[in-house]
Design a protein around this motif. Structure first.
Motif, short mmCIF file in Angstrom:
data_model
loop_
_atom_site.label_atom_id
_atom_site.label_comp_id
_atom_site.label_asym_id
_atom_site.label_seq_id
_atom_site.Cartn_x
_atom_site.Cartn_y
_atom_site.Cartn_z
N ASN A 25 -8.27 -6.60 -0.97
CA ASN A 25 -7.10 -5.94 -0.41
C ASN A 25 -7.20 -4.43 -0.62
O ASN A 25 -6.92 -3.63 0.29
N GLN A 26 -7.61 -4.03 -1.81
CA GLN A 26 -7.73 -2.62 -2.14
C GLN A 26 -9.01 -2.00 -1.56
O GLN A 26 -8.98 -0.87 -1.04
N ARG A 29 -8.74 -1.06 2.14
CA ARG A 29 -7.92 0.11 2.49
C ARG A 29 -8.54 1.41 1.99
O ARG A 29 -8.36 2.46 2.59
N TYR A 30 -9.30 1.35 0.86
CA TYR A 30 -9.78 2.59 0.25
C TYR A 30 -11.17 3.02 0.72
O TYR A 30 -11.60 4.14 0.39
N GLU A 171 -1.97 -6.67 5.12
CA GLU A 171 -2.11 -6.55 3.67
C GLU A 171 -0.76 -6.56 2.95
O GLU A 171 -0.70 -6.78 1.74
N THR A 175 0.61 -8.75 -2.35
CA THR A 175 1.22 -8.69 -3.68
C THR A 175 2.50 -9.51 -3.81
O THR A 175 2.66 -10.22 -4.81
N ASN A 199 -3.80 -6.82 -11.54
CA ASN A 199 -3.97 -5.45 -11.06
C ASN A 199 -5.36 -4.89 -11.32
O ASN A 199 -5.65 -3.75 -10.92
N ILE A 202 -6.90 -3.68 -8.14
CA ILE A 202 -6.71 -2.31 -7.65
C ILE A 202 -7.91 -1.45 -8.03
O ILE A 202 -8.51 -0.76 -7.20
N TYR A 203 -8.28 -1.51 -9.30
CA TYR A 203 -9.30 -0.61 -9.83
C TYR A 203 -10.70 -1.04 -9.42
O TYR A 203 -11.54 -0.20 -9.10
N TYR A 206 -10.93 -0.20 -5.70
CA TYR A 206 -11.04 1.25 -5.52
C TYR A 206 -12.39 1.76 -6.00
O TYR A 206 -13.05 2.56 -5.33
N TYR A 295 -1.46 8.02 -5.32
CA TYR A 295 -1.95 7.94 -3.95
C TYR A 295 -2.61 9.25 -3.52
O TYR A 295 -3.68 9.25 -2.89
#
Length: 515
Positions: A25-26, A29-30, A171, A175, A199, A202-203, A206, A295
């Motif tokens: 998911n992250q 987008r990144y 997306e 969550t 979470n 996320i990292y 990314y 962000y």
């Protein structure tokens, strides 16, 4: 009732699968962060500078004219040379930097607005229709993976924009649905840790997005999107085939002992009413501010280092720093808040929020004022300490809302902080122009927002204490009367319930504050 007092092995497996889902998911987008410069150059959008395309010829002209400037300065001072008339030699060409409002729009509103507005109805739909959440999550994972692959086929700026819009729409449900599932597989005592581990996505997502720099240089930016989007199909099948839809607590159907099923309108309005709660309002303000700082930096870190330190390869550092230390901070923050919350309640979680941002802000400042590699070393504590807030905030939202409204509550919370914080990066281009300094603009929109969020979280503590004091006074006034009635065996349970008002809403509201 929660499913298990202690997490089972299967609960841990569910958590691992959902972390994997969140990772992609992250990542999807990144990867815009690392591929944007190449995309901008090919599709011609964003800020641009006029640079030599034939430095040798330009130098010969300069030598003939006796001008003592470099070919770079010659093109920069004469941008008309980048748009030569037919028949004229091509001496200079446009280099598209991938910065400016066009990029910030892709990173912010084009994605964020649709992401946030879709999240709330998706979260509420999960509750009022009693749909299979694992099935729905599998479907939207397939769809956003498809949008990632399609981005690799883009032939114009607006193609990317359309794919980002649809990516945000699909997306958005990740969550709210994942947290709703986790809240039933993990009890309150383990929920902060579970959300902190969730979470990790996320990292990791990314951090892995910076590996796209390597693929971009070797195979082109389009290949990056094909590789990033394809695994989502397999993960969606894994999720659907191996993760069971948890049995919902009866509270998801009924809110009192009457057996009356509440309507969709009631659930929506009740979920919204919880956010009129001043504690949640302050929490959302703090979360939105902190989200804005995160962000802005996340989407502009490569632009920053490319501008001030063009020889530095950001992937050498940012692949592992957020993955290891951002993820570690999220987990440690959850563990600390869980341990403290078991003794001191929600107040302890809020204290973790304040302290983490106060301590992290100076390291964020130093990141912008020291040279690499020390700038990246400063990112280690900035990520580890500063990113403790994410899982802790979600745990507070869940603690303050009843089980049958948690998906909606998380969706509304994400909507608020993302709709506000996710669009603050639009201020960067104009602020950079006004200050004539990207670094100064990032100081305002990165570490300063860390500090501002700490102030908002501190206000949340004082608001919570004030409400707690008032509620305790109410409980103390009712207790003697309730005890007298309980001694009278002629008083019916119905009369007792009517007296102390033990409707689900009232009971859960008091329970959330520790009563």
């Amino acid at each position: 009732m929660e499913l298990n007092e202690r997490p089972s092995c299967y609960s841990v497996y569910v958590l691992v699968v959902l972390v994997l889902v969140f990772l992609f998911n992250q990542l999807d987008r990144y990867i815009l962060v690392t591929t944007n410069a190449s995309m901008a150059q090919e599709l011609k959008y964003g800020d641009r500078v006029c640079i030599p395309s034939n430095a040798t010829a330009i130098q010969a002209i300069l030598d003939t004219q006796g001008e003592n400037i470099t070919p770079d300065a010659y093109c920069a001072n004469t941008p008309a040379l980048c748009d030569p008339q037919e028949g004229h030699a091509i001496l200079c060409g446009w280099k598209y930097l991938g910065t400016g409002i066009e990029y910030q729009m892709l990173a912010g509103p084009v994605f964020i607005l649709f992401f946030t507005f879709a999240g709330v109805p998706l979260g509420i739909t999960a509750e009022i229709t009693r749909m299979n959440r694992t099935l729905f999550l599998s479907v939207i994972l397939m769809l956003w993976s498809l949008m990632t692959v399609l981005t690799g086929l883009a032939q114009a700026y607006w193609h990317i924009a359309i794919c980002r819009i649809l990516l945000g729409l699909f997306e958005a449900g990740c969550t709210p649905f994942a947290v709703s599932i986790l809240s039933e597989y993990f009890t309150k005592d383990y929920r902060g840790v579970a959300l902190g581990i969730y979470n990790l996505g996320i990292y990791a997502g990314y951090g892995f997005s910076f590996l796209a720099n390597i693929i971009d240089r070797t195979s082109g930016w389009r290949t990056v999107y094909y590789i990033a989007g394809s695994p989502g199909i397999a993960i969606a099948l894994l999720l659907y085939l191996t993760v069971k839809e948890p049995q919902r607590n009866k509270l998801f159907d009924y809110v009192d002992g009457t057996g009356e099923r509440k309507t969709a309108t009631w659930k929506f309005l009740t979920a919204m009413k919880f956010f009129v709660n001043p504690v949640l309002m302050c929490l959302c303000i703090g979360g939105a501010i902190r989200q804005g700082g995160g962000y802005t930096w996340a989407y502009n870190i490569k632009n920053y280092f490319d501008h001030y330190f063009p020889s530095v390869k950001t992937e050498d550092f940012m692949t592992w720093i957020p993955t290891v230390f951002g993820a570690g901070g999220a987990v440690v923050g959850g563990m600390i808040s869980d341990r403290l919350a078991s003794k001191s309640g929600i107040t302890s979680r809020l204290k973790v929020l304040v302290l983490s941002q106060v301590v992290a802000a100076p390291f964020a400042v130093l990141t912008l004022y020291v040279d690499p590699p020390f700038a990246f070393i400063m990112q280690i504590p900035a990520f580890f300490i500063g990113d403790m807030w994410i899982g802790v905030c979600l745990a507070v939202v869940i603690d303050l809302t009843p089980p049958q409204l948690r998906t909606s509550a998380v969706a509304i919370y994400m909507f608020i902080i993302t709709a506000i914080g996710g669009n603050l990066l639009l201020l960067l281009p104009s602020l950079s122009t006004a200050m004539n300094d990207m670094r100064g603009a990032l100081v305002v929109l990165y570490p300063t927002l860390f500090g501002a969020s700490a102030v908002a979280f501190l206000v949340t503590i004082f608001v919570f204490w004030n409400i707690q004091r008032k509620k305790m006074k109410v409980v103390q006034e009712r207790t003697p009367l309730i005890l007298n009635i309980e001694e009278d065996t002629t008083v019916s349970n119905e009369s007792l319930h009517n007296l102390v008002d033990t409707s689900e809403e009232k009971y859960l509201s008091l329970e959330a504050y520790g009563y």
